[in-house]
Design an enzyme around this catalytic site. Structure first.
Site, PDB file in Angstrom:
ATOM      1  N   GLY A 131      -8.853  -3.148  -4.651  1.00 47.62           N
ATOM      2  CA  GLY A 131      -8.154  -2.140  -3.873  1.00 47.62           C
ATOM      3  C   GLY A 131      -6.906  -1.475  -4.579  1.00 47.62           C
ATOM      4  CB  THR A 150      -4.165   2.731  -6.540  1.00 50.02           C
ATOM      5  OG1 THR A 150      -2.728   2.247  -6.014  1.00 50.02           O
ATOM      6  CG2 THR A 150      -4.863   2.743  -5.184  1.00 50.02           C
ATOM      7  CB  ALA A 168     -12.191   2.277  -2.389  1.00 51.89           C
ATOM      8  CG  ASN A 181      -6.891   5.185   2.012  1.00 54.69           C
ATOM      9  OD1 ASN A 181      -7.186   4.503   2.965  1.00 54.69           O
ATOM     10  ND2 ASN A 181      -5.597   5.507   2.161  1.00 54.69           N
ATOM     11  CG  PHE A 182     -10.924  -0.245   0.775  1.00 55.02           C
ATOM     12  CD1 PHE A 182     -11.934  -0.266   0.642  1.00 55.02           C
ATOM     13  CD2 PHE A 182      -9.694  -0.794   0.064  1.00 55.02           C
ATOM     14  CE1 PHE A 182     -12.522  -0.716  -0.427  1.00 55.02           C
ATOM     15  CE2 PHE A 182     -10.247  -1.283  -1.439  1.00 55.02           C
ATOM     16  CZ  PHE A 182     -11.564  -1.244  -1.785  1.00 55.02           C
ATOM     17  CG  HIS A 236       2.857   5.318   0.453  1.00 55.28           C
ATOM     18  ND1 HIS A 236       2.209   6.198  -0.086  1.00 55.28           N
ATOM     19  CD2 HIS A 236       1.851   4.552   1.012  1.00 55.28           C
ATOM     20  CE1 HIS A 236       0.802   6.269   0.246  1.00 55.28           C
ATOM     21  NE2 HIS A 236       0.646   5.370   0.754  1.00 55.28           N
ATOM     22  CG  HIS A 237       5.615   0.723   1.705  1.00 56.88           C
ATOM     23  ND1 HIS A 237       5.775  -0.144   0.409  1.00 56.88           N
ATOM     24  CD2 HIS A 237       4.230   0.546   1.880  1.00 56.88           C
ATOM     25  CE1 HIS A 237       4.647  -0.256   0.045  1.00 56.88           C
ATOM     26  NE2 HIS A 237       3.668   0.231   0.781  1.00 56.88           N
ATOM     27  CE  LYS A 242       1.519   4.103  -3.209  1.00 52.58           C
ATOM     28  NZ  LYS A 242       0.304   3.014  -3.576  1.00 52.58           N
ATOM     29  N   GLY A 273      -2.564   6.258  -5.326  1.00 52.21           N
ATOM     30  CA  GLY A 273      -3.964   6.541  -5.651  1.00 52.21           C
ATOM     31  C   GLY A 273      -4.688   7.398  -4.744  1.00 52.21           C
ATOM     32  CB  THR A 274      -4.458   7.944  -1.076  1.00 52.25           C
ATOM     33  OG1 THR A 274      -4.850   6.587  -0.786  1.00 52.25           O
ATOM     34  CG2 THR A 274      -4.954   8.935  -0.005  1.00 52.25           C
TER      35      THR A 274
HETATM   36  N1  LIG Z   1      -7.184   0.892  -1.796  1.00 52.31           N
HETATM   37  C1  LIG Z   1      -6.471   0.652  -0.692  1.00 52.31           C
HETATM   38  O1  LIG Z   1      -6.933   1.027   0.431  1.00 52.31           O
HETATM   39  C2  LIG Z   1      -5.121   0.197  -0.618  1.00 52.31           C
HETATM   40  C3  LIG Z   1      -4.133  -0.067   0.405  1.00 52.31           C
HETATM   41  C4  LIG Z   1      -3.000  -0.456   0.181  1.00 52.31           C
HETATM   42  C5  LIG Z   1      -2.577  -0.930  -0.966  1.00 52.31           C
HETATM   43  N2  LIG Z   1      -3.266  -0.562  -2.050  1.00 52.31           N
HETATM   44  C6  LIG Z   1      -2.635  -0.934  -3.437  1.00 52.31           C
HETATM   45  O2  LIG Z   1      -3.005  -2.299  -3.505  1.00 52.31           O
HETATM   46  C7  LIG Z   1      -1.929  -2.841  -4.159  1.00 52.31           C
HETATM   47  C8  LIG Z   1      -1.358  -4.103  -3.702  1.00 52.31           C
HETATM   48  O3  LIG Z   1      -0.638  -3.521  -2.555  1.00 52.31           O
HETATM   49  P1  LIG Z   1       0.344  -4.527  -1.619  1.00 52.31           P
HETATM   50  O4  LIG Z   1       1.233  -3.613  -0.775  1.00 52.31           O
HETATM   51  O5  LIG Z   1      -0.261  -5.779  -1.058  1.00 52.31           O
HETATM   52  O6  LIG Z   1       1.377  -4.743  -2.887  1.00 52.31           O
HETATM   53  P2  LIG Z   1       2.339  -6.362  -2.807  1.00 52.31           P
HETATM   54  O7  LIG Z   1       3.503  -5.993  -3.839  1.00 52.31           O
HETATM   55  O8  LIG Z   1       2.744  -6.536  -1.461  1.00 52.31           O
HETATM   56  O9  LIG Z   1       1.412  -7.348  -3.409  1.00 52.31           O
HETATM   57  C9  LIG Z   1       0.810  -7.582  -4.704  1.00 52.31           C
HETATM   58  C10 LIG Z   1       0.834  -8.944  -4.963  1.00 52.31           C
HETATM   59  O10 LIG Z   1       0.061  -8.961  -6.172  1.00 52.31           O
HETATM   60  C11 LIG Z   1       0.643 -10.419  -6.954  1.00 52.31           C
HETATM   61  N3  LIG Z   1       0.450 -10.319  -8.236  1.00 52.31           N
HETATM   62  C12 LIG Z   1       1.058  -9.955  -9.506  1.00 52.31           C
HETATM   63  N4  LIG Z   1       0.573 -10.305 -10.591  1.00 52.31           N
HETATM   64  C13 LIG Z   1      -1.072 -10.783 -10.165  1.00 52.31           C
HETATM   65  C14 LIG Z   1      -1.831 -11.269 -10.885  1.00 52.31           C
HETATM   66  N5  LIG Z   1      -1.954 -11.210 -12.159  1.00 52.31           N
HETATM   67  N6  LIG Z   1      -3.004 -11.714 -10.416  1.00 52.31           N
HETATM   68  C15 LIG Z   1      -2.955 -11.796  -9.241  1.00 52.31           C
HETATM   69  N7  LIG Z   1      -1.993 -11.446  -8.141  1.00 52.31           N
HETATM   70  C16 LIG Z   1      -0.853 -10.855  -8.787  1.00 52.31           C
HETATM   71  C17 LIG Z   1       2.089 -10.271  -6.758  1.00 52.31           C
HETATM   72  O11 LIG Z   1       2.628 -11.551  -6.705  1.00 52.31           O
HETATM   73  C18 LIG Z   1       1.978  -9.854  -5.238  1.00 52.31           C
HETATM   74  O12 LIG Z   1       2.269 -10.639  -4.257  1.00 52.31           O
HETATM   75  C19 LIG Z   1      -1.119  -1.718  -4.837  1.00 52.31           C
HETATM   76  O13 LIG Z   1      -1.669  -1.191  -6.235  1.00 52.31           O
HETATM   77  C20 LIG Z   1      -1.293  -0.685  -3.969  1.00 52.31           C
HETATM   78  O14 LIG Z   1      -1.009   0.709  -4.288  1.00 52.31           O
HETATM   79  C21 LIG Z   1      -4.457   0.060  -1.985  1.00 52.31           C
END
Ligand SMILES: NC(=O)c1ccc[n+]([C@@H]2O[C@H](COP(=O)([O-])OP(=O)(O)OC[C@H]3O[C@@H](n4cnc5c(N)ncnc54)[C@H](O)[C@@H]3O)[C@@H](O)[C@H]2O)c1
Length: 235
Positions: A75, A77, A100, A102-103, A134-135, A138, A144-145
């Site tokens: 997930g 991006t 993706a 965005n899921f 976004h918040h 980020k 990515g979306t």
């Molecule tokens: N594809 C989607 O639908 C979708 C939806 C929401 C967020 N996102 C993306 O997902 C990602 C995470 O979003 P979030 O809001 O949970 O962020 P977040 O900052 O709350 O969480 C990310 C976590 O990853 C951890 N991390 C750092 N290095 C790491 C490593 N080497 N291995 C494993 N974990 C590690 C951090 O400690 C942190 O807790 C972002 O890139 C965001 O843009 C994608």
């Protein structure tokens, strides 16, 4: 499913909640490099990994799962500059990958509407614009979306050659307006304007629930399959 959560932040916790509610098991969570060292053996118990970490970590995490032949749903991006490399390894080695930007089911419907709107705008000479909010936590921008929305418009357009988040764009550049405020889950808008009228498509997420449920649907879809899949395959 026995699930490994790679990244245990906002999305990791949301996926955990949705997974437990659906009767799945979380066999391990890994949230930093130290936990990778301490817990990598637990990954062998998982059927699938779901990865929501950081843009600069996703590539390494995908490769770690490939090393273990563990199917992975990504997930995170803003790592797509390495997508070709990842796809090549996935296909060469018969690995299982789902990614993706965005899921959410609703947002994926808007992706399709955007592709249609872009075709229409090209045919009738409408100017286009993408906006995302976004918040404040980020890390990447644009989202990515928003990047996918913009790339899908470029694919249909003879007017736009690239996109930019810089503002005051030249005529051949599609503007993406980026706003970071409060705890907004995600708002994406696409606008097509002519001298006579304006068309706007907007998607607003009210929570992260739809994203977590989409990631779990992707994981279920991926089990037993080899190759590289996206939401188009799931639909
Ligand atoms: N594809 C989607 O639908 C979708 C939806 C929401 C967020 N996102 C993306 O997902 C990602 C995470 O979003 P979030 O809001 O949970 O962020 P977040 O900052 O709350 O969480 C990310 C976590 O990853 C951890 N991390 C750092 N290095 C790491 C490593 N080497 N291995 C494993 N974990 C590690 C951090 O400690 C942190 O807790 C972002 O890139 C965001 O843009 C994608």
């Amino acid at each position: 499913m026995k699930i490994a959560l790679l990244g245990y932040g906002k999305m990791g916790h949301e996926v955990e909640k949705a997974a437990l509610a659906q009767g799945h098991e979380i066999v391990v969570t890994i949230d930093n490099e130290q936990e990778w060292n301490e817990r990598i053996d637990l990954l062998k118990k998982a059927d699938v990994a779901i990865e929501f970490s950081q843009p600069d970590m996703a590539f390494a995490n995908i490769n770690r799962c490939f090393d273990l032949h563990l199917p992975i749903v990504v997930g995170t991006t803003a790592w797509y500059d390495r997508l070709d490399e990842v796809k090549r390894r996935c296909l060469d080695e018969g690995q299982s990958l789902f990614y993706a930007p965005n899921f959410s089911i609703g947002m994926n419907l808007v992706f399709r509407m955007n592709q249609q709107l872009a075709k229409f705008a090209e045919q009738y000479g409408y100017a286009m614009k993408v906006a995302e909010t976004h918040h404040i936590h980020k890390l990447d921008k644009p989202s990515g979306t928003a990047a996918k929305l913009a790339n899908d418009i470029l694919a249909e357009s003879s007017r736009y050659r690239q996109w930019s988040i810089e503002g005051d764009c030249p005529a051949d550049t599609l503007p993406i307006e980026v706003t970071r405020e409060g705890e907004v889950f995600g708002i994406h808008s696409i606008t097509a304007s002519s001298p006579a009228d304006r068309i706007t498509l907007t998607h607003e997420a009210f929570s992260r629930v739809g994203l977590a449920q989409g990631a779990l649907a992707a994981a279920r879809f991926l089990l037993g399959k080899k190759g590289c899949f996206t939401m188009d395959d799931l639909f």
